[in-house]
Design an enzyme around this catalytic site. Structure first.
Site, short mmCIF file in Angstrom:
data_model
loop_
_atom_site.label_atom_id
_atom_site.label_comp_id
_atom_site.label_asym_id
_atom_site.label_seq_id
_atom_site.Cartn_x
_atom_site.Cartn_y
_atom_site.Cartn_z
N ASP A 29 0.86 -1.18 0.00
CA ASP A 29 0.00 0.00 0.00
C ASP A 29 0.90 1.23 0.00
OD1 ASP A 29 -1.71 2.10 0.48
OD2 ASP A 29 -2.62 1.25 2.28
N GLU A 79 30.01 7.46 6.72
CA GLU A 79 30.21 6.02 6.83
C GLU A 79 30.21 5.40 5.44
OE1 GLU A 79 26.32 3.86 7.96
OE2 GLU A 79 26.31 5.70 9.14
N CYS A 111 25.57 7.65 12.26
CA CYS A 111 24.87 8.92 12.05
C CYS A 111 25.39 10.06 12.92
CB CYS A 111 23.38 8.72 12.29
SG CYS A 111 22.65 7.49 11.20
N TYR A 143 20.50 -0.13 1.03
CA TYR A 143 20.06 -1.38 1.64
C TYR A 143 19.76 -2.40 0.53
CZ TYR A 143 19.50 1.54 5.76
OH TYR A 143 19.72 2.40 6.79
N THR A 152 14.11 3.51 3.12
CA THR A 152 14.87 4.57 3.82
C THR A 152 16.24 4.79 3.19
OG1 THR A 152 15.82 3.06 5.47
CG2 THR A 152 13.68 4.04 5.97
N SER A 201 15.96 -0.85 15.92
CA SER A 201 16.62 0.43 15.71
C SER A 201 15.71 1.58 16.12
CB SER A 201 17.03 0.58 14.24
OG SER A 201 17.86 1.70 14.06
N HIS A 233 17.77 14.11 14.40
CA HIS A 233 18.30 13.25 13.34
C HIS A 233 17.14 12.42 12.82
CE1 HIS A 233 20.46 10.29 11.08
NE2 HIS A 233 20.06 9.32 11.89
N LYS A 242 8.18 10.61 16.35
CA LYS A 242 7.93 9.46 17.23
C LYS A 242 8.67 9.66 18.54
CE LYS A 242 7.03 5.89 13.74
NZ LYS A 242 7.47 4.59 13.18
N ASN A 274 17.44 9.26 3.07
CA ASN A 274 18.39 9.16 4.17
C ASN A 274 19.80 9.59 3.77
OD1 ASN A 274 19.55 8.52 6.62
ND2 ASN A 274 18.75 6.44 6.68
#
Length: 281
Positions: A29, A79, A111, A143, A152, A201, A233, A242, A274
């Site tokens: 979705d 990184e 990060c 990823y 992400t 995470s 971040h 969140k 990201n």
């Protein structure tokens, strides 16, 4: 002493993937990505670009010849380095024509790299107020295909020129820290793709935020309403809110205002994706 960020530059590639297209390809979705994650588009970095070229593009837009003459230090947080030995800042120093008398090094700490560089640069300027420091946060988030982290991804570079003329923001040196060796996210040297336990995470992010924020409030005798703004971040756009929900009273009328301001602040994040160490809102 008044020191902080004088200029900020940003660069990402002109290519992107639309999250609706990705959702349809993964038979998901679209609202899972658009609403649940808060992502609309995602930068795609071509093989012709890397963290150095993106940083050079970002820096070239803001640095003058006078700035370059005053830069004493180049700190490159990443990184996604291009060499296991030679710092990315060395290549950037050459591309930008910055004096060889400037210190140039790279920081790798997921990060946190650019944040650590920012703090180091501020400390240097308190002792050398007539000089300047260039701090870079550049990464390519990658990823595996059809993994939970695929939505992400992204990439780009943020460069910050620090000086005693902080036109954007100044820093008072107050801070708190928390660090712990955990395995929610890592990238082994044998792969270009990061490994992540997404749910774990998220929990770690919120836990670390609560620990450091509570420590900060206690150390400096503050409360949430004392802050005019907070910087987060954001590995994906919704992550910051969140964490904020865990410390803000959602029944307080001010909370609705906070949410509206946060939504406005993630416009670019929702289109770029990201940047790891360069990802803030």
């Amino acid at each position: 002493m008044n020191v902080g960020i004088e200029k900020i530059g940003f660069y990402t590639a002109p290519y992107y993937i639309d999250m609706v297209d990705l959702a349809n390809a993964r038979r998901q979705d679209p609202n899972k990505f658009l609403v649940g994650i808060g992502q609309k588009q995602q930068s795609v970095i071509p093989p012709s670009q890397d963290v150095v070229t993106m940083a050079a593009n970002a820096a070239a837009d803001i640095l003058t010849s006078d700035d370059k003459e005053l830069i004493d230090m180049i700190i490159f947080g990443s990184e996604t380095g291009i060499d296991n030995s030679k710092a990315a800042s060395m290549y950037l120093q050459s591309l930008l024509g910055i004096s060889g008398s400037a210190r140039a090094f790279e920081i790798k700490q997921a990060c946190y790299g650019a944040t650590a560089g920012l703090q180091m640069g501020i400390n240097y300027l308190t002792l050398h107020p007539k000089r300047k420091v260039l701090v870079v946060g550049a990464d390519i988030a990658r990823y595996g295909l059809n993994t939970s982290g695929e939505v992400t991804q992204g990439g780009g570079a943020v460069v910050m020129l620090l000086s005693n003329n902080p036109k954007i923001i100044s820093f008072d040196g107050q801070s708190t820290f928390y660090s712990k060796n955990i395995m929610d996210f890592w990238r082994p040297i044998y792969t270009k793709e990061a490994k992540v336990d997404g749910h774990y995470s998220n929990d770690v992010y919120i836990d670390f935020f609560n620990r450091t924020f509570k420590q900060y409030l206690e150390r400096y005798s503050l409360k949430l309403n004392d802050f005019a703004a907070l910087v987060f971040h954001v590995p994906y756009p919704k992550m910051g809110i969140k964490a904020l929900r865990t410390v803000a009273d959602q029944h307080d009328p001010q909370y609705k205002s906070i949410w509206g301001e946060f939504a406005n602040s993630i416009v670019y994040n929702s289109r770029v994706g990201n940047l790891y160490t360069g990802r803030f809102t």
